[in-house]
Every structure is written in C-alpha cells, then in structure tokens.
Motif scaffolding. Structure first.
Motif, PDB file in Angstrom:
ATOM      1  N   THR A  44       0.792  -1.216   0.000  1.00 39.94           N
ATOM      2  CA  THR A  44       0.000   0.000   0.000  1.00 39.94           C
ATOM      3  C   THR A  44       0.831   1.276   0.000  1.00 39.94           C
ATOM      4  O   THR A  44       0.293   2.349  -0.238  1.00 39.94           O
ATOM      5  N   ALA A  45       2.109   1.175   0.293  1.00 41.12           N
ATOM      6  CA  ALA A  45       3.013   2.323   0.416  1.00 41.12           C
ATOM      7  C   ALA A  45       2.597   3.253   1.558  1.00 41.12           C
ATOM      8  O   ALA A  45       3.062   4.376   1.648  1.00 41.12           O
ATOM      9  N   LYS A  46       1.733   2.786   2.450  1.00 41.31           N
ATOM     10  CA  LYS A  46       1.330   3.547   3.623  1.00 41.31           C
ATOM     11  C   LYS A  46       2.404   3.374   4.694  1.00 41.31           C
ATOM     12  O   LYS A  46       2.959   2.296   4.862  1.00 41.31           O
ATOM     13  N   THR A  47       2.687   4.437   5.433  1.00 39.76           N
ATOM     14  CA  THR A  47       3.698   4.386   6.488  1.00 39.76           C
ATOM     15  C   THR A  47       3.030   4.236   7.843  1.00 39.76           C
ATOM     16  O   THR A  47       2.101   4.967   8.168  1.00 39.76           O
ATOM     17  N   VAL A  48       3.493   3.256   8.614  1.00 40.22           N
ATOM     18  CA  VAL A  48       3.057   3.105   9.996  1.00 40.22           C
ATOM     19  C   VAL A  48       4.243   3.454  10.886  1.00 40.22           C
ATOM     20  O   VAL A  48       5.384   3.152  10.567  1.00 40.22           O
ATOM     21  N   TRP A  49       3.962   4.132  11.991  1.00 37.63           N
ATOM     22  CA  TRP A  49       5.011   4.636  12.871  1.00 37.63           C
ATOM     23  C   TRP A  49       5.013   3.892  14.187  1.00 37.63           C
ATOM     24  O   TRP A  49       3.964   3.653  14.771  1.00 37.63           O
ATOM     25  N   LEU A  50       6.200   3.523  14.647  1.00 39.90           N
ATOM     26  CA  LEU A  50       6.357   2.920  15.953  1.00 39.90           C
ATOM     27  C   LEU A  50       7.684   3.347  16.556  1.00 39.90           C
ATOM     28  O   LEU A  50       8.578   3.800  15.841  1.00 39.90           O
ATOM     29  N   ASP A  51       7.785   3.226  17.868  1.00 38.46           N
ATOM     30  CA  ASP A  51       9.023   3.589  18.547  1.00 38.46           C
ATOM     31  C   ASP A  51      10.150   2.693  18.046  1.00 38.46           C
ATOM     32  O   ASP A  51       9.950   1.499  17.804  1.00 38.46           O
TER      33      ASP A  51
END
Length: 134
Positions: free
Chosen positions: A25-32
């Motif tokens: 999807t080229a979507k970015t998910v953010w995590l520590d």
C-alpha cells in the motif's frame, strides 16, 4: 532481508521513531524505534502487512514465514497483550503504533480485557472435564 522500506525520525518528545512503509500500500506506519528493534530481533524474516478488516479499518500484522498459523498483530506485541483483544488507539489512527498511542481498553462485551493464560498441552489432549488428583 526485510520486505519493507524504513524511514527514521525523532518525535516531538525526543523519542526515536521508525516509519515502516508497507510493501503493497506504500502507507507508512510509525512505531518507537525500540519496539521495531525488539520485533525484528524476535522475527527477522517476518512479512509486514496492512490488512483491512472489511469494516473500513486496518491492522498491521506480521506473517511469520513457514508458520501458517502465525499472524501477529503489531499493536498487541507492543502492548504485551498477545492473546486478548481490546487494544485501542488514543488518536484513533491505526498507523500510529507508538507506545504513547496504544492502550488496552474495554472489549466488545463492555468488560476490561485480560490476557488469557494459555494452557500448555503439547499432546493436544482434550482437557475439558479432566481433574487433577492432589
């Protein structure tokens, strides 16, 4: 070798964060960053995916190669709540997997969810009705 691209940043509070760019999807998910490092140390060959649930929401999962029964929810890994549902997002954004955004809330029955203890049963013997004689 990872199946996803990464981007690095620093949060407003100074926390190092990692953006995982989902392969399809080229979507970015953010995590520590510490959580990303922990997850990739446990499952270095896992495939990251952004799965829809059919109701307009999505979940970030890991698929463990060679183990067909292992789809792990990343939010549950971060909260330490692997076996119970009820992981919630303070801002409602399921692509924000930072610890500060996740919490374990009330489940669908209106009761706080608790992690279930899994009974170890390597022989797969039905345990219903079995009593321990002490």
């Amino acid at each position: 070798m990872p199946d996803h691209a990464l981007t690095y940043a620093t949060d407003l509070d100074g926390t190092s964060v990692v953006g995982v760019i989902m392969p399809k999807t080229a979507k970015t998910v953010w995590l520590d960053a510490v959580d990303y490092d922990f997850i990739t140390a446990l499952h270095p060959n896992a495939r990251w995916s952004n799965n829809p649930n059919g109701f307009g929401q999505h979940y970030v999962r890991l698929r463990i190669p060679g183990d067909t029964n292992r789809n792990l929810y990343v939010a549950r890994i971060i909260t330490g709540n692997l076996y119970a549902s009820g992981t919630r997002y303070h801002d409602g954004d399921r692509s924000n997997l930072r610890r500060s955004n996740l919490f374990t809330g009330i489940g669908s029955g209106g009761v706080p969810k608790k992690a279930r203890k899994r009974r170890v049963n390597p022989l797969h013997i039905p345990m219903d009705g079995v009593r321990s004689h002490a």
